[in-house]
Design a protein around this motif. Structure first.
Motif, PDB file in Angstrom:
ATOM      1  N   MET A  82       0.858  -1.173   0.000  1.00 37.53           N
ATOM      2  CA  MET A  82       0.000   0.000   0.000  1.00 37.53           C
ATOM      3  C   MET A  82       0.901   1.231   0.000  1.00 37.53           C
ATOM      4  SD  MET A  82      -3.005   1.145   2.671  1.00 37.53           S
ATOM      5  CE  MET A  82      -3.822  -0.396   2.584  1.00 37.53           C
ATOM      6  N   SER A  83       0.576   2.195  -0.857  1.00 45.74           N
ATOM      7  CA  SER A  83       1.373   3.416  -0.925  1.00 45.74           C
ATOM      8  C   SER A  83       0.904   4.414   0.128  1.00 45.74           C
ATOM      9  CB  SER A  83       1.277   4.037  -2.308  1.00 45.74           C
ATOM     10  OG  SER A  83      -0.042   4.450  -2.558  1.00 45.74           O
ATOM     11  N   THR A  84       1.727   5.397   0.363  1.00 43.67           N
ATOM     12  CA  THR A  84       1.423   6.425   1.349  1.00 43.67           C
ATOM     13  C   THR A  84       1.144   7.735   0.632  1.00 43.67           C
ATOM     14  OG1 THR A  84       2.845   5.382   2.973  1.00 43.67           O
ATOM     15  CG2 THR A  84       2.329   7.700   3.327  1.00 43.67           C
ATOM     16  N   THR A  85       0.091   8.403   1.042  1.00 43.81           N
ATOM     17  CA  THR A  85      -0.272   9.718   0.523  1.00 43.81           C
ATOM     18  C   THR A  85      -0.510  10.637   1.701  1.00 43.81           C
ATOM     19  OG1 THR A  85      -1.328   8.739  -1.414  1.00 43.81           O
ATOM     20  CG2 THR A  85      -1.952  10.991  -0.866  1.00 43.81           C
ATOM     21  N   THR A  86      -0.026  11.845   1.601  1.00 40.13           N
ATOM     22  CA  THR A  86      -0.219  12.818   2.668  1.00 40.13           C
ATOM     23  C   THR A  86      -1.389  13.716   2.316  1.00 40.13           C
ATOM     24  OG1 THR A  86       2.137  12.803   3.156  1.00 40.13           O
ATOM     25  CG2 THR A  86       0.880  14.684   3.962  1.00 40.13           C
ATOM     26  N   LEU A  87      -2.312  13.852   3.244  1.00 39.01           N
ATOM     27  CA  LEU A  87      -3.429  14.780   3.079  1.00 39.01           C
ATOM     28  C   LEU A  87      -3.227  15.948   4.028  1.00 39.01           C
ATOM     29  CD1 LEU A  87      -6.537  12.402   3.046  1.00 39.01           C
ATOM     30  CD2 LEU A  87      -5.579  13.638   1.115  1.00 39.01           C
ATOM     31  N   ARG A  88      -3.287  17.127   3.507  1.00 35.54           N
ATOM     32  CA  ARG A  88      -3.205  18.318   4.357  1.00 35.54           C
ATOM     33  C   ARG A  88      -4.628  18.788   4.613  1.00 35.54           C
ATOM     34  NH1 ARG A  88       2.167  19.511   4.195  1.00 35.54           N
ATOM     35  NH2 ARG A  88       3.244  18.984   2.265  1.00 35.54           N
ATOM     36  N   LEU A  89      -5.072  18.583   5.821  1.00 35.41           N
ATOM     37  CA  LEU A  89      -6.442  18.936   6.191  1.00 35.41           C
ATOM     38  C   LEU A  89      -6.448  20.236   6.984  1.00 35.41           C
ATOM     39  CD1 LEU A  89      -7.711  15.473   7.499  1.00 35.41           C
ATOM     40  CD2 LEU A  89      -8.006  16.434   5.221  1.00 35.41           C
ATOM     41  N   PRO A  90      -7.395  21.106   6.689  1.00 31.98           N
ATOM     42  CA  PRO A  90      -7.555  22.285   7.543  1.00 31.98           C
ATOM     43  C   PRO A  90      -7.884  21.813   8.963  1.00 31.98           C
ATOM     44  CG  PRO A  90      -8.901  22.478   5.548  1.00 31.98           C
ATOM     45  CD  PRO A  90      -8.349  21.083   5.587  1.00 31.98           C
ATOM     46  N   PRO A  91      -7.448  22.544   9.961  1.00 36.93           N
ATOM     47  CA  PRO A  91      -7.664  22.110  11.346  1.00 36.93           C
ATOM     48  C   PRO A  91      -9.125  21.796  11.676  1.00 36.93           C
ATOM     49  CG  PRO A  91      -6.161  23.972  11.305  1.00 36.93           C
ATOM     50  CD  PRO A  91      -6.674  23.783   9.898  1.00 36.93           C
ATOM     51  N   ASP A  92     -10.055  22.589  11.169  1.00 35.26           N
ATOM     52  CA  ASP A  92     -11.463  22.345  11.489  1.00 35.26           C
ATOM     53  C   ASP A  92     -11.954  21.014  10.892  1.00 35.26           C
ATOM     54  OD1 ASP A  92     -11.264  23.624   8.935  1.00 35.26           O
ATOM     55  OD2 ASP A  92     -13.422  24.041   8.985  1.00 35.26           O
ATOM     56  N   ARG A 101     -13.177  17.598  12.884  1.00 35.09           N
ATOM     57  CA  ARG A 101     -14.466  16.963  12.598  1.00 35.09           C
ATOM     58  C   ARG A 101     -14.285  15.482  12.285  1.00 35.09           C
ATOM     59  NH1 ARG A 101     -16.381  20.502   7.898  1.00 35.09           N
ATOM     60  NH2 ARG A 101     -18.041  18.960   7.737  1.00 35.09           N
ATOM     61  N   VAL A 102     -13.252  15.170  11.476  1.00 39.41           N
ATOM     62  CA  VAL A 102     -12.966  13.779  11.144  1.00 39.41           C
ATOM     63  C   VAL A 102     -12.621  13.002  12.405  1.00 39.41           C
ATOM     64  CG1 VAL A 102     -11.296  12.255   9.988  1.00 39.41           C
ATOM     65  CG2 VAL A 102     -12.284  14.193   8.747  1.00 39.41           C
ATOM     66  N   SER A 103     -11.765  13.570  13.229  1.00 39.93           N
ATOM     67  CA  SER A 103     -11.349  12.900  14.472  1.00 39.93           C
ATOM     68  C   SER A 103     -12.544  12.604  15.364  1.00 39.93           C
ATOM     69  CB  SER A 103     -10.341  13.756  15.231  1.00 39.93           C
ATOM     70  OG  SER A 103      -9.142  13.868  14.511  1.00 39.93           O
ATOM     71  N   LYS A 104     -13.429  13.589  15.493  1.00 43.28           N
ATOM     72  CA  LYS A 104     -14.607  13.418  16.352  1.00 43.28           C
ATOM     73  C   LYS A 104     -15.515  12.310  15.818  1.00 43.28           C
ATOM     74  CE  LYS A 104     -18.612  15.787  18.196  1.00 43.28           C
ATOM     75  NZ  LYS A 104     -19.540  16.870  18.037  1.00 43.28           N
ATOM     76  N   HIS A 146      -7.662   7.425  10.307  1.00 44.08           N
ATOM     77  CA  HIS A 146      -7.155   6.856   9.063  1.00 44.08           C
ATOM     78  C   HIS A 146      -8.202   5.958   8.397  1.00 44.08           C
ATOM     79  CE1 HIS A 146      -4.249   5.110   6.266  1.00 44.08           C
ATOM     80  NE2 HIS A 146      -4.751   3.931   6.581  1.00 44.08           N
ATOM     81  N   SER A 147      -8.769   5.019   9.150  1.00 43.89           N
ATOM     82  CA  SER A 147      -9.761   4.114   8.551  1.00 43.89           C
ATOM     83  C   SER A 147     -11.019   4.875   8.159  1.00 43.89           C
ATOM     84  CB  SER A 147     -10.091   2.953   9.483  1.00 43.89           C
ATOM     85  OG  SER A 147     -10.747   3.401  10.635  1.00 43.89           O
ATOM     86  N   PHE A 148     -11.398   5.882   8.938  1.00 44.39           N
ATOM     87  CA  PHE A 148     -12.565   6.696   8.617  1.00 44.39           C
ATOM     88  C   PHE A 148     -12.364   7.395   7.276  1.00 44.39           C
ATOM     89  CE2 PHE A 148     -15.185  10.501   8.778  1.00 44.39           C
ATOM     90  CZ  PHE A 148     -16.382  10.017   9.265  1.00 44.39           C
TER      91      PHE A 148
END
Length: 94
Positions: free
Chosen positions: A1-11, A15-18, A28-30
């Motif tokens: 599996m390759s790695t890709t970096t996503l730059r997410l805005p803090p907000d 939201r994803v974390s919550k 990550h799985s979400f």
């Protein structure tokens, strides 16, 4: 599996974390599930568009089709649960 970096805005990251935590998943799985769902939906949408374009090209080439008013009534009947008779294909061009 390759790695890709996503730059997410803090907000968005928050939201994803919550939501991931509430779902009992890692962020990550979400995100993987969200991306996979979006890709599947886009592939399905493009498949519908390609199918529709192919059918239109076939209709234009053959010069036959179904009147929209007749098809609309047929679809309304189907949606209402009545026994509707499918409209007949007609030649619309000589």
């Amino acid at each position: 599996m390759s790695t890709t970096t996503l730059r997410l805005p803090p907000d968005l990251r928050d939201r994803v974390s919550k939501l991931a935590e509430e779902s009992g998943k890692t962020s990550h799985s979400f995100m993987l599930e969200a991306i996979a769902e979006r890709v599947a939906n886009e592939e399905l949408r493009r498949g519908f568009l390609n199918d529709g374009n192919a059918r239109l090209a076939n209709m234009l080439d053959a010069g036959i089709g179904i009147e929209w008013t007749e098809m609309r009534e047929y679809l309304r009947g189907r949606a209402a649960g009545t026994d509707s008779v499918p409209p007949k294909v007609k030649k619309w061009r000589d």
